[in-house]
Design a protein around this motif. Structure first.
Motif, PDB file in Angstrom:
ATOM      1  N   HIS A 160       0.829  -1.205   0.000  1.00 29.99           N
ATOM      2  CA  HIS A 160       0.000   0.000   0.000  1.00 29.99           C
ATOM      3  C   HIS A 160       0.864   1.256   0.000  1.00 29.99           C
ATOM      4  CE1 HIS A 160      -2.858   2.905   2.167  1.00 29.99           C
ATOM      5  NE2 HIS A 160      -3.228   2.846   0.905  1.00 29.99           N
ATOM      6  N   MET A 161       1.617   1.492   1.057  1.00 31.42           N
ATOM      7  CA  MET A 161       2.455   2.691   1.123  1.00 31.42           C
ATOM      8  C   MET A 161       3.821   2.417   1.745  1.00 31.42           C
ATOM      9  SD  MET A 161      -0.349   5.669   1.948  1.00 31.42           S
ATOM     10  CE  MET A 161       0.819   7.003   1.758  1.00 31.42           C
ATOM     11  N   GLY A 162       4.217   1.166   1.782  1.00 31.57           N
ATOM     12  CA  GLY A 162       5.589   0.835   2.110  1.00 31.57           C
ATOM     13  C   GLY A 162       5.952   0.679   3.574  1.00 31.57           C
ATOM     14  N   SER A 163       5.000   0.583   4.440  1.00 32.51           N
ATOM     15  CA  SER A 163       5.332   0.354   5.844  1.00 32.51           C
ATOM     16  C   SER A 163       6.072  -0.972   6.016  1.00 32.51           C
ATOM     17  CB  SER A 163       4.047   0.322   6.673  1.00 32.51           C
ATOM     18  OG  SER A 163       4.336  -0.033   8.005  1.00 32.51           O
ATOM     19  N   PRO A 218       1.008  -2.124  10.150  1.00 29.74           N
ATOM     20  CA  PRO A 218       0.866  -1.179  11.265  1.00 29.74           C
ATOM     21  C   PRO A 218       0.343   0.193  10.848  1.00 29.74           C
ATOM     22  CG  PRO A 218       3.177  -1.446  10.680  1.00 29.74           C
ATOM     23  CD  PRO A 218       2.411  -2.453   9.878  1.00 29.74           C
ATOM     24  N   TRP A 219       0.405   0.547   9.577  1.00 33.42           N
ATOM     25  CA  TRP A 219      -0.012   1.897   9.187  1.00 33.42           C
ATOM     26  C   TRP A 219      -1.516   2.000   8.918  1.00 33.42           C
ATOM     27  CZ3 TRP A 219       4.167   4.278   5.459  1.00 33.42           C
ATOM     28  CH2 TRP A 219       5.335   4.527   6.209  1.00 33.42           C
ATOM     29  N   HIS A 220      -2.018   1.227   7.957  1.00 32.20           N
ATOM     30  CA  HIS A 220      -3.432   1.375   7.579  1.00 32.20           C
ATOM     31  C   HIS A 220      -4.189   0.062   7.667  1.00 32.20           C
ATOM     32  CE1 HIS A 220      -0.949   4.315   5.238  1.00 32.20           C
ATOM     33  NE2 HIS A 220      -1.701   5.127   5.951  1.00 32.20           N
ATOM     34  N   ARG A 221      -3.561  -0.908   8.351  1.00 34.87           N
ATOM     35  CA  ARG A 221      -4.222  -2.153   8.745  1.00 34.87           C
ATOM     36  C   ARG A 221      -4.559  -3.104   7.597  1.00 34.87           C
ATOM     37  NH1 ARG A 221      -2.509  -2.594  13.374  1.00 34.87           N
ATOM     38  NH2 ARG A 221      -4.150  -3.954  14.086  1.00 34.87           N
ATOM     39  N   ALA A 222      -3.877  -2.995   6.463  1.00 28.35           N
ATOM     40  CA  ALA A 222      -4.073  -4.016   5.416  1.00 28.35           C
ATOM     41  C   ALA A 222      -3.642  -5.367   5.986  1.00 28.35           C
ATOM     42  CB  ALA A 222      -3.262  -3.682   4.179  1.00 28.35           C
ATOM     43  N   LEU A 259      -8.704  -4.660  -0.527  1.00 32.12           N
ATOM     44  CA  LEU A 259      -8.627  -4.180  -1.905  1.00 32.12           C
ATOM     45  C   LEU A 259      -7.615  -3.068  -2.102  1.00 32.12           C
ATOM     46  CD1 LEU A 259     -12.401  -4.198  -2.892  1.00 32.12           C
ATOM     47  CD2 LEU A 259     -10.610  -5.831  -3.544  1.00 32.12           C
ATOM     48  N   TYR A 260      -7.304  -2.319  -1.070  1.00 29.56           N
ATOM     49  CA  TYR A 260      -6.386  -1.192  -1.238  1.00 29.56           C
ATOM     50  C   TYR A 260      -4.917  -1.585  -1.170  1.00 29.56           C
ATOM     51  CZ  TYR A 260      -6.471  -1.245   3.879  1.00 29.56           C
ATOM     52  OH  TYR A 260      -6.395  -1.617   5.189  1.00 29.56           O
ATOM     53  N   ALA A 261      -4.624  -2.858  -0.994  1.00 33.34           N
ATOM     54  CA  ALA A 261      -3.238  -3.335  -1.001  1.00 33.34           C
ATOM     55  C   ALA A 261      -3.163  -4.572  -1.893  1.00 33.34           C
ATOM     56  CB  ALA A 261      -2.778  -3.687   0.409  1.00 33.34           C
TER      57      ALA A 261
HETATM   58  S1  FES Z   1       1.167   1.120   4.349  1.00 34.73           S
HETATM   59 FE1  FES Z   1      -0.967   1.397   4.235  1.00 34.73          FE
HETATM   60  S2  FES Z   1      -1.790  -0.532   4.759  1.00 34.73           S
HETATM   61 FE2  FES Z   1       0.341  -0.823   4.812  1.00 34.73          FE
END
Ligand code: FES
Length: 110
Positions: A46-49, A64-68, A80-82
Motif C-alpha cells: 500500500h504505502m511501504g510500511s 501497522p499503518w493502515h491495517r491491510a 482491496l487497497y493493497a
Molecule cells: S502502508 Fe498502508 S496498509 Fe500498509
C-alpha cells in the motif's frame, strides 16, 4: 535452487520477535505466529510500511499503518487497497533459520 540465506538463530528471533534478511535493496522479514516461521517481503504494497512491525492475527499479518491484512503463508492481500506481497520458503536447521530468496508466490506484474 538459489542458495539459502541465513536469517539468524531461533535465539536471535526470540530476542527481537522478528528477523530481517536483505537481498540487494529489498528486505525479507521472518515472523512467527508462535507455531511456525513465515518469510514475507518487508514492504507493504500500500504505502511501504515495514510489515514486520504488524500484528499477527488469525493467520494474517496486519500492516501497522493502515491495517491491510496479508496471509502469513502466502502474502496474499485480504484488502482491496493493497496488493499481494511476496512470500518465501523458510527452512530451520538445528537452531538456524534460513530463507530461500526465490519467492514462493509473487504479485502479478503490473
Ligand atoms: S502502508 Fe498502508 S496498509 Fe500498509
Amino acid at each position: 535452487m538459489a542458495e539459502l540465506l541465513r536469517a539468524g538463530t531461533i535465539t536471535d528471533f526470540a530476542a527481537k520477535g522478528h528477523l530481517i534478511v536483505k537481498i540487494s535493496r529489498e528486505e525479507i522479514c521472518v515472523v512467527s505466529d508462535g507455531e511456525r516461521f513465515y518469510a514475507l517481503e518487508n514492504s507493504c504494497s500500500h504505502m511501504g510500511s515495514q510489515i514486520h512491525r504488524g500484528d499477527i492475527v488469525d493467520g494474517n499479518i496486519v500492516c501497522p499503518w493502515h491495517r491491510a491484512r496479508f496471509v502469513l503463508a502466502t502474502g496474499k492481500s485480504l484488502d482491496l487497497y493493497a496488493s499481494d506481497i511476496k512470500s518465501y520458503r523458510v527452512v530451520v536447521e538445528a537452531d538456524v533459520i534460513y530463507v530461500d530468496p526465490e519467492p514462493v508466490s509473487s504479485p502479478p506484474a503490473p
